[in-house]
Design a protein around this motif. Structure first.
Motif, PDB file in Angstrom:
ATOM      1  N   ILE A  90       0.825  -1.208   0.000  1.00 58.09           N
ATOM      2  CA  ILE A  90       0.000   0.000   0.000  1.00 58.09           C
ATOM      3  C   ILE A  90       0.864   1.266   0.000  1.00 58.09           C
ATOM      4  O   ILE A  90       0.537   2.262  -0.658  1.00 58.09           O
ATOM      5  CB  ILE A  90      -0.956  -0.009   1.212  1.00 58.09           C
ATOM      6  N   LEU A  91       1.997   1.209   0.701  1.00 57.41           N
ATOM      7  CA  LEU A  91       2.888   2.376   0.760  1.00 57.41           C
ATOM      8  C   LEU A  91       3.543   2.680  -0.590  1.00 57.41           C
ATOM      9  O   LEU A  91       4.110   3.764  -0.776  1.00 57.41           O
ATOM     10  CB  LEU A  91       3.972   2.154   1.821  1.00 57.41           C
ATOM     11  N   GLN A  92       3.433   1.763  -1.530  1.00 58.11           N
ATOM     12  CA  GLN A  92       3.964   2.019  -2.871  1.00 58.11           C
ATOM     13  C   GLN A  92       3.211   3.151  -3.567  1.00 58.11           C
ATOM     14  O   GLN A  92       3.780   3.838  -4.427  1.00 58.11           O
ATOM     15  CB  GLN A  92       3.892   0.763  -3.731  1.00 58.11           C
ATOM     16  N   LEU A  93       1.958   3.360  -3.204  1.00 56.28           N
ATOM     17  CA  LEU A  93       1.167   4.410  -3.863  1.00 56.28           C
ATOM     18  C   LEU A  93       1.681   5.810  -3.525  1.00 56.28           C
ATOM     19  O   LEU A  93       1.950   6.593  -4.444  1.00 56.28           O
ATOM     20  CB  LEU A  93      -0.311   4.249  -3.504  1.00 56.28           C
ATOM     21  N   PRO A  94       1.834   6.178  -2.232  1.00 52.78           N
ATOM     22  CA  PRO A  94       2.433   7.496  -1.968  1.00 52.78           C
ATOM     23  C   PRO A  94       3.873   7.583  -2.470  1.00 52.78           C
ATOM     24  O   PRO A  94       4.316   8.654  -2.906  1.00 52.78           O
ATOM     25  CB  PRO A  94       2.360   7.631  -0.443  1.00 52.78           C
ATOM     26  N   LEU A  95       4.593   6.459  -2.432  1.00 52.49           N
ATOM     27  CA  LEU A  95       5.959   6.462  -2.951  1.00 52.49           C
ATOM     28  C   LEU A  95       5.966   6.799  -4.440  1.00 52.49           C
ATOM     29  O   LEU A  95       6.830   7.550  -4.916  1.00 52.49           O
ATOM     30  CB  LEU A  95       6.612   5.100  -2.738  1.00 52.49           C
ATOM     31  N   SER A  96       4.986   6.264  -5.174  1.00 55.11           N
ATOM     32  CA  SER A  96       4.935   6.515  -6.616  1.00 55.11           C
ATOM     33  C   SER A  96       4.701   7.991  -6.920  1.00 55.11           C
ATOM     34  O   SER A  96       5.175   8.509  -7.936  1.00 55.11           O
ATOM     35  CB  SER A  96       3.849   5.658  -7.272  1.00 55.11           C
ATOM     36  N   LEU A  97       3.982   8.696  -6.031  1.00 54.42           N
ATOM     37  CA  LEU A  97       3.781  10.134  -6.219  1.00 54.42           C
ATOM     38  C   LEU A  97       5.105  10.884  -6.081  1.00 54.42           C
ATOM     39  O   LEU A  97       5.419  11.773  -6.872  1.00 54.42           O
ATOM     40  CB  LEU A  97       2.773  10.666  -5.192  1.00 54.42           C
ATOM     41  N   VAL A  98       5.896  10.492  -5.074  1.00 55.40           N
ATOM     42  CA  VAL A  98       7.214  11.113  -4.890  1.00 55.40           C
ATOM     43  C   VAL A  98       8.118  10.764  -6.068  1.00 55.40           C
ATOM     44  O   VAL A  98       8.836  11.614  -6.605  1.00 55.40           O
ATOM     45  CB  VAL A  98       7.853  10.638  -3.568  1.00 55.40           C
ATOM     46  N   PHE A  99       8.060   9.508  -6.486  1.00 51.53           N
ATOM     47  CA  PHE A  99       8.899   9.032  -7.581  1.00 51.53           C
ATOM     48  C   PHE A  99       8.623   9.806  -8.870  1.00 51.53           C
ATOM     49  O   PHE A  99       9.551  10.211  -9.582  1.00 51.53           O
ATOM     50  CB  PHE A  99       8.639   7.539  -7.800  1.00 51.53           C
ATOM     51  N   THR A 100       7.358  10.043  -9.159  1.00 48.66           N
ATOM     52  CA  THR A 100       7.020  10.781 -10.375  1.00 48.66           C
ATOM     53  C   THR A 100       7.436  12.242 -10.287  1.00 48.66           C
ATOM     54  O   THR A 100       7.715  12.877 -11.305  1.00 48.66           O
ATOM     55  CB  THR A 100       5.509  10.695 -10.681  1.00 48.66           C
ATOM     56  N   ARG A 101       7.487  12.804  -9.072  1.00 49.20           N
ATOM     57  CA  ARG A 101       7.982  14.168  -8.923  1.00 49.20           C
ATOM     58  C   ARG A 101       9.477  14.237  -9.230  1.00 49.20           C
ATOM     59  O   ARG A 101       9.955  15.206  -9.827  1.00 49.20           O
ATOM     60  CB  ARG A 101       7.718  14.673  -7.496  1.00 49.20           C
ATOM     61  N   ILE A 102      10.208  13.194  -8.829  1.00 45.31           N
ATOM     62  CA  ILE A 102      11.639  13.138  -9.157  1.00 45.31           C
ATOM     63  C   ILE A 102      11.803  13.035 -10.667  1.00 45.31           C
ATOM     64  O   ILE A 102      12.676  13.683 -11.264  1.00 45.31           O
ATOM     65  CB  ILE A 102      12.307  11.933  -8.461  1.00 45.31           C
ATOM     66  N   MET A 103      10.950  12.241 -11.299  1.00 38.10           N
ATOM     67  CA  MET A 103      10.996  12.124 -12.755  1.00 38.10           C
ATOM     68  C   MET A 103      10.727  13.466 -13.425  1.00 38.10           C
ATOM     69  O   MET A 103      11.321  13.787 -14.456  1.00 38.10           O
ATOM     70  CB  MET A 103       9.981  11.079 -13.234  1.00 38.10           C
ATOM     71  N   ASN A 104       9.839  14.258 -12.826  1.00 38.72           N
ATOM     72  CA  ASN A 104       9.543  15.578 -13.392  1.00 38.72           C
ATOM     73  C   ASN A 104      10.776  16.483 -13.370  1.00 38.72           C
ATOM     74  O   ASN A 104      10.970  17.293 -14.279  1.00 38.72           O
ATOM     75  CB  ASN A 104       8.402  16.248 -12.611  1.00 38.72           C
ATOM     76  N   VAL A 105      11.600  16.343 -12.322  1.00 40.12           N
ATOM     77  CA  VAL A 105      12.833  17.132 -12.248  1.00 40.12           C
ATOM     78  C   VAL A 105      13.770  16.745 -13.386  1.00 40.12           C
ATOM     79  O   VAL A 105      14.324  17.608 -14.081  1.00 40.12           O
ATOM     80  CB  VAL A 105      13.536  16.925 -10.883  1.00 40.12           C
ATOM     81  N   PHE A 106      13.929  15.435 -13.597  1.00 40.33           N
ATOM     82  CA  PHE A 106      14.772  14.977 -14.704  1.00 40.33           C
ATOM     83  C   PHE A 106      14.169  15.361 -16.058  1.00 40.33           C
ATOM     84  O   PHE A 106      14.894  15.614 -17.020  1.00 40.33           O
ATOM     85  CB  PHE A 106      14.969  13.459 -14.631  1.00 40.33           C
ATOM     86  N   GLU A 107      12.840  15.416 -16.112  1.00 39.29           N
ATOM     87  CA  GLU A 107      12.151  15.829 -17.336  1.00 39.29           C
ATOM     88  C   GLU A 107      12.572  17.240 -17.736  1.00 39.29           C
ATOM     89  O   GLU A 107      12.770  17.543 -18.919  1.00 39.29           O
ATOM     90  CB  GLU A 107      10.634  15.792 -17.094  1.00 39.29           C
ATOM     91  N   ILE A 108      12.733  18.096 -16.745  1.00 35.97           N
ATOM     92  CA  ILE A 108      13.150  19.476 -16.999  1.00 35.97           C
ATOM     93  C   ILE A 108      14.638  19.544 -17.329  1.00 35.97           C
ATOM     94  O   ILE A 108      15.063  20.296 -18.223  1.00 35.97           O
ATOM     95  CB  ILE A 108      12.844  20.358 -15.770  1.00 35.97           C
ATOM     96  N   MET A 109      15.435  18.748 -16.654  1.00 31.97           N
ATOM     97  CA  MET A 109      16.888  18.820 -16.789  1.00 31.97           C
ATOM     98  C   MET A 109      17.401  18.222 -18.104  1.00 31.97           C
ATOM     99  O   MET A 109      18.379  18.715 -18.668  1.00 31.97           O
ATOM    100  CB  MET A 109      17.552  18.098 -15.615  1.00 31.97           C
TER     101      MET A 109
END
Length: 229
Positions: A90-109
């Motif tokens: 179940i904790l994978q769901l909030p983790l996935s939100l954080v994970f996608t935010r990290i991906m957004n940073v790389f998306e910009i970089m």
């Protein structure tokens, strides 16, 4: 916090960063999306929804499947701590939100390489080189996070659960699971749009390569990393 746990968390967090970088870099090569998000990308295109939303729905399905697998395994093995496993699922769901935010940073970089006007990474050899780096990063990041047995990314968590269910090596299951995702994407996109969506040479190479990177990583480092768990 003891030294062993600190090392375990360091490997885990480093793995997450490397994994997010690898998936993002794969997309930025313009050679096709990563197999694990190909289905989400397909529905994003068909339904005109943000890929983050469709990926989160896909990850939710992965979490449900993991819970079912872990319940099944606990019935066959009384030593399995079911409650702990389900909490991690179940904790994978909030983790996935954080994970996608990290991906957004790389998306910009990271620049979109197939739209660059000049430079090595605007060329096909440069994009292939970046793709190779993306595959290695994705495999290493996935293996490092999975080996720590904490909270995996849902896309990797389901691979680990299937590996435990079928008692097969993680790299092999990763190859099979990626193949299923690519096949589903091809079928769905052909039915809905009449052409293949998001699948390119980068997808196929990643499908073949990421699982092998995980296998090689675990061959050399798994025993050492297990000492931290």
């Amino acid at each position: 916090m003891n030294t062993k746990y600190l090392k375990r968390m360091t490997v885990y967090l480093a793995g997450m960063l490397i994994l997010a970088f690898g998936i993002s870099l794969n997309v930025k090569t313009g050679l096709g999306v990563s197999p694990i998000i190909s289905v989400a990308n397909c529905f994003s295109s068909i339904l005109s929804l943000p890929i983050g939303d469709t990926t989160f729905v896909l990850y939710s399905v992965f979490v449900i499947i993991q819970i079912i697998i872990h319940i099944h395994l606990s019935r066959k093995n009384n030593d399995i701590k079911l409650r702990s496993l389900i909490i991690k699922d179940i904790l994978q769901l909030p983790l996935s939100l954080v994970f996608t935010r990290i991906m957004n940073v790389f998306e910009i970089m990271i620049p979109q390489m197939n739209t660059l006007q000049d430079g090595f990474f605007s060329s096909m050899p440069g994009r292939i080189t970046a793709l190779a780096a993306a595959i290695v990063a994705t495999g290493v990041g996935a293996a490092a996070t999975l080996d720590m047995r904490l909270i995996p990314n849902p896309g990797d968590g389901i691979v680990q659960a299937l590996s435990d269910l079928f008692k097969k090596e993680t790299g092999f299951i990763k190859n099979v699971f990626d193949g299923i995702n690519v096949s589903l994407t091809i079928i769905i996109s052909l039915i809905a749009r009449g052409h293949i969506i998001g699948i390119g040479i980068g997808t196929i190479i990643a499908f073949l390569g990421v699982g092998r990177v995980i296998a090689v990583f675990n061959h050399f480092l798994l025993q050492s990393l297990r000492k931290l768990v």
